[in-house]
Design an enzyme around this catalytic site. Structure first.
Site, short mmCIF file in Angstrom:
data_model
loop_
_atom_site.label_atom_id
_atom_site.label_comp_id
_atom_site.label_asym_id
_atom_site.label_seq_id
_atom_site.Cartn_x
_atom_site.Cartn_y
_atom_site.Cartn_z
N GLU A 32 0.82 -1.20 0.00
CA GLU A 32 0.00 0.00 0.00
C GLU A 32 0.86 1.26 0.00
OE1 GLU A 32 -3.19 -0.17 -0.37
OE2 GLU A 32 -3.20 -2.37 -0.25
N ASP A 74 23.57 16.59 -27.59
CA ASP A 74 24.04 17.60 -28.53
C ASP A 74 22.93 18.61 -28.74
OD1 ASP A 74 25.15 19.04 -30.69
OD2 ASP A 74 24.10 17.73 -32.09
#
Length: 221
Positions: A32, A74
Site C-alpha cells: 500500500e 548535442d
C-alpha cells in the site's frame, strides 16, 4: 516494525508474538505504501533537479535518469546545424560521379511527394553544380512507400528518341540493388553478379559505419 516490537515489549507481550505481529503489519503495509514512497522519492528528485535549473516534465523519467551511467547530448547549433547536406555522389567504383549526381538531382527535383530533407539536400547540391531539369519532361512518378522503399520518376529526354523514357529510382540501398541486373562501368554496363553485389554491399556498409546516410540510385531506359 522496530517501533511496534518495542511498544509490545513495553506492554509486556511475548517477544515471538510481538515480532510476528510487527512483521505481518509490515507485509500488509508495504504494497500500500510503496507507490506513495516511490512518488515522494521521485518528486524529491525532481525538486532537487529544479534547484539546478533542470525541468522534469514526467516524474517517471527520474527513475530512467537515475539508471544512466553516461549521457551524451548535442544541442543543434553547437556540434550540428540541423541541416542535411550531400557529402558525395559516387559511382559503383566508389569515385565521384557527375552522372550519379545529375540523375539523383533530377529525381529529387521532379518528385511531388512529401517534402523531406534528403531531397532538399540533393536539389541544393545539384543547383550548386549548375544542374537543372531543363530538357527533362516528367511522364510519371511512383511515390516512396515503405514496401518498395524507393522513389521512382519517369522522364522523357529531349533528343532521346520518340517513345523512349528513362526511369530514375533512388531509395534504400538494399532495395535498389535488389532491383538491378547490371552495373555501369564507365560508359558500358556489365552483369551484376554475386561478387559485384558483395563488393557494393561492402562499400555501402563502410560508408554507413562512417556515419553517412547512403542511398542507392539506378536508371533504366
Amino acid at each position: 516494525v522496530l517501533f511496534v516490537v518495542l511498544v509490545n515489549q513495553w506492554l509486556g507481550r511475548a517477544m515471538v508474538e510481538s515480532l510476528m505481529f510487527a512483521v505481518a503489519l509490515a507485509v500488509g503495509l508495504s504494497p500500500e505504501l510503496l507507490p506513495a514512497i516511490v512518488s515522494v522519492t521521485v518528486a524529491r528528485g525532481a525538486h532537487a533537479m529544479a534547484r539546478r535549473g533542470v525541468l522534469v516534465r514526467r516524474l517517471e523519467a527520474i527513475e530512467n535518469l537515475g539508471s544512466i551511467d553516461v549521457l551524451c547530448t548535442d544541442k543543434t547549433g553547437t556540434l550540428t546545424v540541423g541541416d542535411m547536406a550531400l557529402s558525395g555522389a559516387l559511382g559503383p567504383d566508389g569515385q565521384p560521379s557527375a552522372r550519379v549526381l545529375r540523375w539523383a538531382h533530377a529525381n529529387a527535383a521532379l518528385e511531388t511527394g512529401i517534402a523531406n530533407a534528403l531531397d532538399a539536400a540533393l536539389v541544393a547540391a545539384g543547383q550548386a553544380q549548375g544542374l537543372s531539369v531543363q530538357g527533362l519532361h516528367k511522364v510519371d512518378e511512383i511515390p516512396y512507400d515503405f514496401q518498395r522503399r524507393r522513389l521512382t520518376i519517369v522522364v522523357a529526354e529531349e533528343g532521346g528518341g520518340e517513345g523512349t523514357h528513362r526511369i530514375i529510382t533512388k531509395g534504400a540501398f538494399d532495395n535498389v540493388l535488389a532491383a538491378c541486373t547490371q552495373v555501369r562501368a564507365g560508359e558500358a554496363a556489365r552483369a551484376l553478379d554475386e561478387a559485384e553485389r558483395r563488393r557494393l554491399a561492402d562499400m555501402f556498409r563502410a560508408r554507413s559505419e562512417e556515419g553517412f546516410r547512403v542511398l542507392g540510385l539506378a536508371t533504366r531506359r
